[in-house]
Design a protein around this motif. Structure first.
Motif, PDB file in Angstrom:
ATOM      1  N   MET A   1     -47.825 -26.285  38.474  1.00  0.00           N
ATOM      2  CA  MET A   1     -48.344 -26.933  37.509  1.00  0.00           C
ATOM      3  C   MET A   1     -48.018 -26.278  36.112  1.00  0.00           C
ATOM      4  O   MET A   1     -47.869 -24.957  36.061  1.00  0.00           O
ATOM      5  N   HIS A   2     -47.797 -27.030  34.961  1.00  0.00           N
ATOM      6  CA  HIS A   2     -47.454 -26.790  33.510  1.00  0.00           C
ATOM      7  C   HIS A   2     -48.090 -27.386  32.501  1.00  0.00           C
ATOM      8  O   HIS A   2     -48.314 -28.463  32.681  1.00  0.00           O
ATOM      9  N   LEU A   3     -48.461 -26.436  31.513  1.00  0.00           N
ATOM     10  CA  LEU A   3     -49.186 -27.105  30.468  1.00  0.00           C
ATOM     11  C   LEU A   3     -48.279 -26.688  29.363  1.00  0.00           C
ATOM     12  O   LEU A   3     -47.376 -25.801  28.953  1.00  0.00           O
ATOM     13  N   ALA A   4     -48.191 -27.868  28.530  1.00  0.00           N
ATOM     14  CA  ALA A   4     -47.160 -27.804  27.260  1.00  0.00           C
ATOM     15  C   ALA A   4     -47.811 -28.646  26.145  1.00  0.00           C
ATOM     16  O   ALA A   4     -48.559 -29.471  26.144  1.00  0.00           O
ATOM     17  N   ALA A   5     -47.502 -28.242  24.747  1.00  0.00           N
ATOM     18  CA  ALA A   5     -47.659 -28.887  23.605  1.00  0.00           C
ATOM     19  C   ALA A   5     -46.724 -29.007  22.778  1.00  0.00           C
ATOM     20  O   ALA A   5     -45.677 -28.187  22.854  1.00  0.00           O
ATOM     21  N   PRO A   6     -46.649 -29.830  21.756  1.00  0.00           N
ATOM     22  CA  PRO A   6     -45.497 -30.029  20.582  1.00  0.00           C
ATOM     23  C   PRO A   6     -45.314 -28.377  19.804  1.00  0.00           C
ATOM     24  O   PRO A   6     -44.332 -28.360  19.344  1.00  0.00           O
ATOM     25  N   THR A   7     -46.259 -27.931  19.641  1.00  0.00           N
ATOM     26  CA  THR A   7     -46.099 -26.736  18.728  1.00  0.00           C
ATOM     27  C   THR A   7     -46.984 -25.499  19.129  1.00  0.00           C
ATOM     28  O   THR A   7     -47.753 -25.619  20.199  1.00  0.00           O
ATOM     29  N   GLY A   8     -46.470 -24.370  18.673  1.00  0.00           N
ATOM     30  CA  GLY A   8     -47.218 -23.231  19.330  1.00  0.00           C
ATOM     31  C   GLY A   8     -48.702 -23.008  19.056  1.00  0.00           C
ATOM     32  O   GLY A   8     -49.285 -22.500  19.927  1.00  0.00           O
ATOM     33  N   LYS A   9     -49.037 -23.584  17.907  1.00  0.00           N
ATOM     34  CA  LYS A   9     -50.391 -23.415  17.670  1.00  0.00           C
ATOM     35  C   LYS A   9     -51.370 -24.510  18.385  1.00  0.00           C
ATOM     36  O   LYS A   9     -52.040 -23.964  19.275  1.00  0.00           O
ATOM     37  N   ALA A  10     -50.805 -25.480  18.798  1.00  0.00           N
ATOM     38  CA  ALA A  10     -51.573 -26.565  19.739  1.00  0.00           C
ATOM     39  C   ALA A  10     -51.496 -25.621  21.181  1.00  0.00           C
ATOM     40  O   ALA A  10     -52.350 -26.126  22.062  1.00  0.00           O
ATOM     41  N   ALA A  11     -50.406 -25.248  21.646  1.00  0.00           N
ATOM     42  CA  ALA A  11     -50.062 -24.379  23.029  1.00  0.00           C
ATOM     43  C   ALA A  11     -51.047 -23.335  23.034  1.00  0.00           C
ATOM     44  O   ALA A  11     -51.802 -22.916  24.042  1.00  0.00           O
ATOM     45  N   ALA A  12     -51.318 -22.584  22.098  1.00  0.00           N
ATOM     46  CA  ALA A  12     -52.283 -21.565  22.005  1.00  0.00           C
ATOM     47  C   ALA A  12     -53.554 -21.878  22.311  1.00  0.00           C
ATOM     48  O   ALA A  12     -54.409 -21.430  23.127  1.00  0.00           O
ATOM     49  N   ARG A  13     -54.024 -23.025  21.397  1.00  0.00           N
ATOM     50  CA  ARG A  13     -55.316 -23.705  21.589  1.00  0.00           C
ATOM     51  C   ARG A  13     -55.504 -24.155  22.952  1.00  0.00           C
ATOM     52  O   ARG A  13     -56.550 -24.195  23.462  1.00  0.00           O
ATOM     53  N   LEU A  14     -54.559 -24.851  23.881  1.00  0.00           N
ATOM     54  CA  LEU A  14     -54.891 -25.249  24.833  1.00  0.00           C
ATOM     55  C   LEU A  14     -54.811 -24.173  25.961  1.00  0.00           C
ATOM     56  O   LEU A  14     -55.809 -24.298  26.746  1.00  0.00           O
ATOM     57  N   SER A  15     -54.222 -22.993  25.586  1.00  0.00           N
ATOM     58  CA  SER A  15     -54.427 -22.019  26.539  1.00  0.00           C
ATOM     59  C   SER A  15     -56.023 -21.605  26.415  1.00  0.00           C
ATOM     60  O   SER A  15     -56.517 -21.111  27.666  1.00  0.00           O
TER      61      SER A  15
ATOM     62  N   GLY B   1     -53.291 -30.222  15.781  1.00  0.00           N
ATOM     63  CA  GLY B   1     -53.176 -29.379  16.990  1.00  0.00           C
ATOM     64  C   GLY B   1     -53.895 -28.040  16.725  1.00  0.00           C
ATOM     65  O   GLY B   1     -53.867 -26.987  17.258  1.00  0.00           O
ATOM     66  N   SER B   2     -54.506 -27.957  15.240  1.00  0.00           N
ATOM     67  CA  SER B   2     -55.293 -26.979  14.916  1.00  0.00           C
ATOM     68  C   SER B   2     -56.444 -27.211  14.344  1.00  0.00           C
ATOM     69  O   SER B   2     -56.631 -28.431  14.459  1.00  0.00           O
ATOM     70  N   GLU B   3     -57.476 -26.167  14.593  1.00  0.00           N
ATOM     71  CA  GLU B   3     -58.926 -26.325  14.444  1.00  0.00           C
ATOM     72  C   GLU B   3     -59.131 -25.375  13.374  1.00  0.00           C
ATOM     73  O   GLU B   3     -58.760 -23.944  13.496  1.00  0.00           O
ATOM     74  N   PHE B   4     -60.237 -25.566  12.484  1.00  0.00           N
ATOM     75  CA  PHE B   4     -60.592 -24.270  11.575  1.00  0.00           C
ATOM     76  C   PHE B   4     -62.206 -24.545  11.485  1.00  0.00           C
ATOM     77  O   PHE B   4     -62.737 -25.353  11.643  1.00  0.00           O
ATOM     78  N   GLU B   5     -62.831 -23.680  11.283  1.00  0.00           N
ATOM     79  CA  GLU B   5     -64.159 -23.359  10.934  1.00  0.00           C
ATOM     80  C   GLU B   5     -64.552 -24.171   9.807  1.00  0.00           C
ATOM     81  O   GLU B   5     -65.321 -25.204   9.657  1.00  0.00           O
ATOM     82  N   ARG B   6     -63.886 -24.137   8.735  1.00  0.00           N
ATOM     83  CA  ARG B   6     -64.223 -24.615   7.388  1.00  0.00           C
ATOM     84  C   ARG B   6     -62.790 -25.397   6.873  1.00  0.00           C
ATOM     85  O   ARG B   6     -61.755 -24.572   6.724  1.00  0.00           O
TER      86      ARG B   6
END
Length: 697
Positions: A282-296, A633-638
């Motif tokens: 199984m592999h997990l992937a996302a379009p950007t590095g930030k989205a991939a890190a969040r998915l991980s 692909g990113s999330e922020f508190e504020r």
């Protein structure tokens, strides 16, 4: 010239085609806005005066006022020199189809263009003179009228008569343009569209069945009480994905897409271990590095909470990668190491943030997918589409929404949901058998202003938006400010102060990156004082005055940067965010003015950081403020969401929704235009594409 002209066969067009990879960005790093009405800018040209030379002059005028890219005119001239039938309409059409690609469209829809011809081109940048100040400019609508095009059939007939125009799979591959129905394509993108549709259809045709034992396992992984107040759509999504080779799971932030896919992967692994004696790859992937890190990070937490055996838990993937890393980028080429001849070695592929995947990347991904593999696409259908041409996830979800699932799938869904579905008279759609929309948000509870405002914007309801402000929610705020951006800058400085003070006090790069990621300024535009460029410059100057950063130009301690160009050698990809800091030796005190400057990026695994010399970073930009597109692909508190100071066609429902939902705990929207949110909510993004129609057919 004949239809088999040797100059085209020699590859001249394919060499030019390599240039068509940079989207036409407006001030925001997004597809450029549309022209509302340019008919006032010039009168119709004299009858019979529209020839190739006249078209050439008009294209140059359009470039001068920012309506057109130089690249678009270059393609038009190229096509005109390789046709023996000098119809100026073909030259104009070539420029328009190229320009549409730059704005995210796969093709030029002739009917749409003829109904609203002035919406085909782009508004000039705000910092240029108004088009009316330029002499001799003719609007697209006036130009089409002068060319005698009053009906789409006329336009199609004249294009069909051209010797640079193909009509389908039987054409010579050298012909640069393809006309299919009312859609005009550049051949490469027509091929990509056909390839994507054919491979998706093949995946959808390979649906299987679910055993009673598998359904029992599904029951054990889901809490029956979750469906007490309605259907458990996470469970439904799992059931459909167990049946299908292709499954699309769409839903807004916090609807449980990651939780759903984690349970699905656990079910598949448990079945494989029990029945085959080996784990699936199984592999997990996302379009950007930030989205991939969040998915991980998200998947790691979800795996830890699963009620499964240790063998199943150990077999589940923990780390996501970018799609470019997965496919294997080849330097100075749009091609990848993995393709149909060298497929990926995997059994299941999960792609998160699939709304950001453009048509060309989707074509490459599907080509590299092994014939037996399952593909699971996760994303939010209501977010902005990819910057590049195409919106495949949107096409799939839109097609599914127009029909109902088959009787077989409806029975499966009702069995998983534990209750019957509402009756529907819509026609059966094959897409509906493969698309599930998660509807309950676990992040934005019933008292969340962020969730309420996002839903109101999504519905395009001005009344609901007004009710959000009247409800007194604590996690959303709108501030109407004057024409000056001083209040914006003060808010931004306040948001970044904690992270930069920590850096100056000797905090390590991992802690500084964590603090920095808690707040972000997002913009709709790129240029101007209300855009990314103007705000980044003003924020840096204000931070420097407070001695929170070590400079205002070039590289300095405290500079956050976003990678804008993939660099496989460094392992950095478009969207990765880092921060410049001094590495103090053990006998030195770290401050913002001394030491060895390095740029620190989070490790792709989500644990630890890595340091890169600034001189090795070729494509980066300052990221105190970034565009809403870049924030996907990113999330922020504020979040501080900055909207334009006046009405702007780039402001759409999808852009505002995406910006609002980047915030977890608080979203402040600031603008000098009081109706910014309402006007945006009434305007939807539309992308010209034939994907949905082909799949429906």
């Amino acid at each position: 010239m004949t239809r088999r002209d040797k100059s085209l066969e020699s590859g001249q067009f394919s060499l030019f085609d390599e240039l068509l990879d940079t989207p036409d960005m407006d001030a925001a790093g997004e597809p450029t806005p549309l022209v509302a009405d340019s008919s006032q800018y010039a009168a119709l040209p004299p009858a019979g005066a529209v020839d190739m030379a006249f078209i050439t002059r008009q294209l140059e005028c359009w470039i001068a006022v920012g309506w057109l890219r130089p690249l678009d005119a270059h393609l038009a001239r190229f096509v005109s020199t390789h046709t023996s039938r000098g119809d100026p309409l073909v030259m104009l059409s070539a420029a328009l189809v190229s320009h549409q690609l730059g704005r995210g469209h796969i093709c030029l829809d002739l009917d749409h263009a003829l109904r609203d011809p002035d919406a085909v081109l782009s508004l000039p940048p705000h910092d240029m003179a108004a088009p009316g100040d330029e002499a001799g400019i003719v609007s697209p609508g006036a130009l089409l009228a002068a060319l005698g095009v009053h009906h789409v059939d006329t336009w199609r007939e004249r294009l069909h008569a051209s010797d640079v125009m193909g009509q389908g799979h039987d054409d010579a591959a050298s012909l640069p343009l393809v006309l299919e129905g009312q859609r005009l394509y550049l051949r490469r993108f027509w091929q990509h569209e056909c390839s994507v549709v054919a491979r998706l259809q093949k995946l959808m045709s390979r649906a299987g069945s679910i055993s009673d034992e598998m359904m029992a396992r599904l029951e054990r992984l889901f809490d029956r009480e979750a469906a007490a107040s309605g259907s458990d759509w996470q469970k439904v999504a799992c059931a459909m994905a167990l049946r299908n080779r292709l499954t699309v799971i769409s839903g807004g932030p916090g609807t449980g897409k990651t939780t759903t896919v984690t349970r699905l992967l656990a079910l598949l692994q448990e079945s494989a271990l029990n029945e085959q004696g080996r784990a699936l790859i199984m592999h997990l992937a996302a379009p950007t590095g930030k989205a991939a890190a969040r998915l991980s990070q998200s998947l790691g937490g979800a795996v830890a909470e699963l009620a499964v055996s240790e063998a199943v838990r150990a077999s589940l993937p923990r780390e996501a990668t970018t799609l470019h890393r997965l496919l294997g980028v080849q330097r100075d080429s749009r091609h990848f190491r993995h393709d149909s001849d060298h497929p990926l070695a995997l059994d299941v592929l999960v792609v998160d943030e699939a709304s950001m995947v453009d048509l060309e990347l989707m074509a490459s991904l599907l080509a590299a997918l092994p014939a037996h593999a399952r593909l699971i696409l996760l994303g939010d259908r209501d977010q902005l589409a990819s910057v590049e041409a195409g919106a495949v996830l949107g096409d799939l979800c839109e097609g599914a929404a127009q029909g109902r699932c088959s009787d077989e799938v409806q029975h499966l869904v009702e069995r998983a949901a534990g209750q019957p579905l509402p009756a529907s008279v819509a026609p059966v759609s094959v897409l509906a058998d493969h698309v599930v929309v998660l509807q309950k948000s676990y992040r934005f509870h019933e008292h969340s202003g962020i969730g309420a405002l996002a839903r109101a914007v999504n519905r395009g309801s001005v009344d609901d938006i007004k009710r959000c402000w009247q409800a007194g929610y604590q996690d959303i705020d709108f501030q109407l400010v004057g024409e000056q951006t001083g209040a914006l800058i003060r808010r931004a400085v306040s948001g970044y102060r904690e992270a930069l003070r920590a850096m100056g006090s000797g905090a390590g790069p991992e802690e500084v990156l964590r603090l920095f990621a808690r707040f972000q300024v997002l913009c709709a535009l790129r240029r101007g004082p209300w855009g990314v460029e103007g705000l980044n410059e003003a924020i840096v100057e204000a931070l420097f005055r407070e001695k929170l950063v070590g400079g205002t130009r070039g590289w300095y301690a405290g500079r956050p940067v976003m990678v804008t160009r993939n660099d496989p050698q460094l392992g950095l990809y478009n969207g990765d965010i880092g921060i410049a800091m001094f590495m103090a030796r053990e006998d030195e005190h770290r401050d913002v003015t001394s030491g060895r400057l390095r740029v620190f990026f989070p490790h792709p695994s989500g644990e630890g950081v890595r340091a890169v010399l600034p001189g090795r970073l070729g494509g980066v930009e300052t990221a105190f403020a970034m565009t809403v597109h870049k924030s996907q692909g990113s999330e922020f508190e504020r979040v501080l969401l900055v909207l334009p100071e006046r009405p702007n066609p780039i402001m759409t429902r999808e852009l505002v929704y995406t910006g609002i939902t980047r915030a977890r705990s608080h979203c402040l929207i600031m603008s000098a235009f009081g109706g910014a949110i309402e006007s945006a909510a009434l305007r939807r993004t539309w992308r010209a594409s034939g994907v949905g129609d082909r799949l429906g057919a």
